[in-house]
Design a protein around this motif. Structure first.
Motif, PDB file in Angstrom:
ATOM      1  N   ASN A  55      54.688  58.312 -20.255  1.00  0.00           N
ATOM      2  CA  ASN A  55      55.052  57.281 -19.280  1.00  0.00           C
ATOM      3  C   ASN A  55      53.871  56.394 -18.888  1.00  0.00           C
ATOM      4  OD1 ASN A  55      53.962  59.628 -17.957  1.00  0.00           O
ATOM      5  ND2 ASN A  55      54.580  58.755 -15.991  1.00  0.00           N
ATOM      6  N   ILE A  56      52.707  56.596 -19.521  1.00  0.00           N
ATOM      7  CA  ILE A  56      51.500  55.851 -19.166  1.00  0.00           C
ATOM      8  C   ILE A  56      50.981  55.082 -20.372  1.00  0.00           C
ATOM      9  CG2 ILE A  56      49.109  56.039 -18.368  1.00  0.00           C
ATOM     10  CD1 ILE A  56      49.934  58.559 -16.843  1.00  0.00           C
ATOM     11  N   VAL A  57      50.723  53.803 -20.191  1.00  0.00           N
ATOM     12  CA  VAL A  57      50.183  52.938 -21.242  1.00  0.00           C
ATOM     13  C   VAL A  57      48.905  52.297 -20.724  1.00  0.00           C
ATOM     14  CG1 VAL A  57      50.567  50.924 -22.702  1.00  0.00           C
ATOM     15  CG2 VAL A  57      52.472  52.459 -22.187  1.00  0.00           C
ATOM     16  N   ILE A  58      47.829  52.376 -21.510  1.00  0.00           N
ATOM     17  CA  ILE A  58      46.551  51.794 -21.115  1.00  0.00           C
ATOM     18  C   ILE A  58      46.132  50.726 -22.118  1.00  0.00           C
ATOM     19  CG2 ILE A  58      44.102  52.252 -20.686  1.00  0.00           C
ATOM     20  CD1 ILE A  58      44.865  55.105 -19.899  1.00  0.00           C
ATOM     21  N   HIS A  59      45.771  49.553 -21.599  1.00  0.00           N
ATOM     22  CA  HIS A  59      45.205  48.479 -22.411  1.00  0.00           C
ATOM     23  C   HIS A  59      43.774  48.241 -21.944  1.00  0.00           C
ATOM     24  CE1 HIS A  59      49.098  47.086 -24.076  1.00  0.00           C
ATOM     25  NE2 HIS A  59      49.590  47.337 -22.872  1.00  0.00           N
ATOM     26  N   VAL A  60      42.840  48.103 -22.875  1.00  0.00           N
ATOM     27  CA  VAL A  60      41.483  47.704 -22.538  1.00  0.00           C
ATOM     28  C   VAL A  60      41.363  46.201 -22.773  1.00  0.00           C
ATOM     29  CG1 VAL A  60      39.041  47.886 -23.158  1.00  0.00           C
ATOM     30  CG2 VAL A  60      40.469  49.942 -23.061  1.00  0.00           C
TER      31      VAL A  60
ATOM     32  N   ALA B 201      44.546  41.593 -24.304  1.00  0.00           N
ATOM     33  CA  ALA B 201      44.015  42.954 -24.314  1.00  0.00           C
ATOM     34  C   ALA B 201      44.273  43.659 -25.647  1.00  0.00           C
ATOM     35  CB  ALA B 201      44.641  43.752 -23.169  1.00  0.00           C
ATOM     36  N   LEU B 202      43.567  44.751 -25.843  1.00  0.00           N
ATOM     37  CA  LEU B 202      43.766  45.586 -27.031  1.00  0.00           C
ATOM     38  C   LEU B 202      45.090  46.328 -26.939  1.00  0.00           C
ATOM     39  CD1 LEU B 202      40.190  47.185 -27.342  1.00  0.00           C
ATOM     40  CD2 LEU B 202      41.045  45.091 -28.445  1.00  0.00           C
ATOM     41  N   SER B 203      45.634  46.717 -28.077  1.00  0.00           N
ATOM     42  CA  SER B 203      46.857  47.521 -28.098  1.00  0.00           C
ATOM     43  C   SER B 203      46.553  48.901 -27.524  1.00  0.00           C
ATOM     44  CB  SER B 203      47.368  47.665 -29.525  1.00  0.00           C
ATOM     45  OG  SER B 203      46.498  48.506 -30.276  1.00  0.00           O
ATOM     46  N   PRO B 204      47.576  49.661 -27.139  1.00  0.00           N
ATOM     47  CA  PRO B 204      47.322  51.015 -26.626  1.00  0.00           C
ATOM     48  C   PRO B 204      46.526  51.881 -27.609  1.00  0.00           C
ATOM     49  CG  PRO B 204      49.558  50.353 -26.108  1.00  0.00           C
ATOM     50  CD  PRO B 204      49.001  49.283 -26.998  1.00  0.00           C
ATOM     51  N   TYR B 205      46.842  51.786 -28.904  1.00  0.00           N
ATOM     52  CA  TYR B 205      46.109  52.582 -29.902  1.00  0.00           C
ATOM     53  C   TYR B 205      44.653  52.141 -29.974  1.00  0.00           C
ATOM     54  CZ  TYR B 205      44.626  54.453 -34.395  1.00  0.00           C
ATOM     55  OH  TYR B 205      43.927  55.098 -35.394  1.00  0.00           O
ATOM     56  N   GLU B 206      44.433  50.819 -30.053  1.00  0.00           N
ATOM     57  CA  GLU B 206      43.064  50.299 -30.106  1.00  0.00           C
ATOM     58  C   GLU B 206      42.301  50.638 -28.829  1.00  0.00           C
ATOM     59  OE1 GLU B 206      43.755  46.275 -32.816  1.00  0.00           O
ATOM     60  OE2 GLU B 206      44.180  46.242 -30.657  1.00  0.00           O
ATOM     61  N   SER B 207      43.001  50.638 -27.703  1.00  0.00           N
ATOM     62  CA  SER B 207      42.368  50.956 -26.425  1.00  0.00           C
ATOM     63  C   SER B 207      41.928  52.412 -26.378  1.00  0.00           C
ATOM     64  CB  SER B 207      43.344  50.656 -25.278  1.00  0.00           C
ATOM     65  OG  SER B 207      43.674  49.280 -25.244  1.00  0.00           O
ATOM     66  N   GLN B 208      42.768  53.301 -26.909  1.00  0.00           N
ATOM     67  CA  GLN B 208      42.402  54.710 -26.963  1.00  0.00           C
ATOM     68  C   GLN B 208      41.141  54.903 -27.795  1.00  0.00           C
ATOM     69  OE1 GLN B 208      45.490  57.460 -28.287  1.00  0.00           O
ATOM     70  NE2 GLN B 208      43.936  58.792 -29.182  1.00  0.00           N
TER      71      GLN B 208
END
Length: 276
Positions: free
Chosen positions: A194-199, A257-264
């Motif tokens: 349920n959590i998505v992070i973008h850098v 912003a970066l995608s969630p995968y790229e942000s990880q």
């Protein structure tokens, strides 16, 4: 439904009174801490600390207990007295906390610090201390901030999307081990469905939210409001047109912003680069 009781001059020690009331309500209900935790979706050890007076928890816990026991805001009132500084939770921020606790979808943009819902105790401590808090007031604020993330980790937690600035990830804590713990915690939070992070990379340049921390909250009724904050104050924005304008700016920033995968992967690199 029980009538709301009045907090009178009998409450000489609000913190202890809060702990006693929480424990007595559970015992009258005839349930264990683990059974209560299952009903509320909170960790049973946190509830145990409330009853022993070891922590005040967050306003969301007090609200959840009020709703479960039908005490109509009595525990929240005691909680506010126990924090010792009602100005910290003036009416507009209290309204925001209520909306946050009831939201089914949240999305946030943070300029130069990590979102409060992602902060470890060590991060919150250093940040709040820099803002001038110390002693009991500091401990209370740390408890409240860290306790808020419990709602995200509940089985029915709201969806949360956060845009985190690269600047925040390149501003470490003084304690290297505490900083590594914070980065690891950020990765941990990002692994929840349920959590998505973008850098947001620094190379993205200026944008429509460059000087604004913003949290959007959507309730079960589909209505969205926004909380806009600076280092000195915050404002609850409810006017539809203004909220929609802020949402458009948010969407444009997310596109940068970066995608969630790229942000990880970006956060993982930051962790690798952090001194051991």
């Amino acid at each position: 439904m029980p009538q709301r009781r009045t907090v009178t001059s009998r409450s000489q020690e609000p913190r202890r009174r809060f702990a006693e009331e929480v424990k007595q309500l559970r015992e009258r209900k005839g349930i264990t801490l683990r059974q209560l935790a299952e009903q509320l979706g909170w960790d049973w050890s946190t509830l145990g600390k409330l009853e022993r007076g070891q922590t005040l928890g967050s306003p969301e816990i007090a609200q959840a207990l009020d709703q479960y026991y039908g005490t109509q805001g009595f525990l929240l009132t005691l909680w506010e007295l126990a924090i010792g500084d009602p100005k910290q939770f003036r009416e507009r921020y209290r309204r925001y906390m209520l909306l946050e606790a009831e939201a089914v979808h949240l999305w946030q943009h943070s300029m130069n610090i990590l979102p409060g819902l992602f902060q470890t105790s060590a991060y919150a401590r250093e940040l709040l201390a820099k803002g001038g808090l110390d002693g009991t007031a500091l401990e209370v604020q740390i408890e409240a901030r860290v306790g808020r993330r419990e709602m995200l980790l509940a089985d029915d937690g709201p969806r949360f999307r956060a845009i985190v600035s690269e600047a925040a990830l390149r501003t470490p804590l003084r304690d290297v081990s505490a900083w590594r713990e914070q980065l690891e915690h950020l990765l941990f939070m990002g692994h929840h469905s349920n959590i998505v992070i973008h850098v947001l990379p620094l190379l993205a340049g200026l944008h429509g939210l460059t000087n604004t921390d913003t949290m959007f909250l959507r309730g079960a009724d589909g209505r969205t409001v926004a909380w806009v904050e600076t280092g000195y104050s915050g404002e609850l924005v409810q006017e539809t047109g203004t909220v929609e304008e802020l949402q458009l700016r948010y969407d444009l920033v997310r596109d940068l912003a970066l995608s969630p995968y790229e942000s990880q992967k970006f956060i993982e690199r930051m962790l690798e680069e952090a001194p051991c």
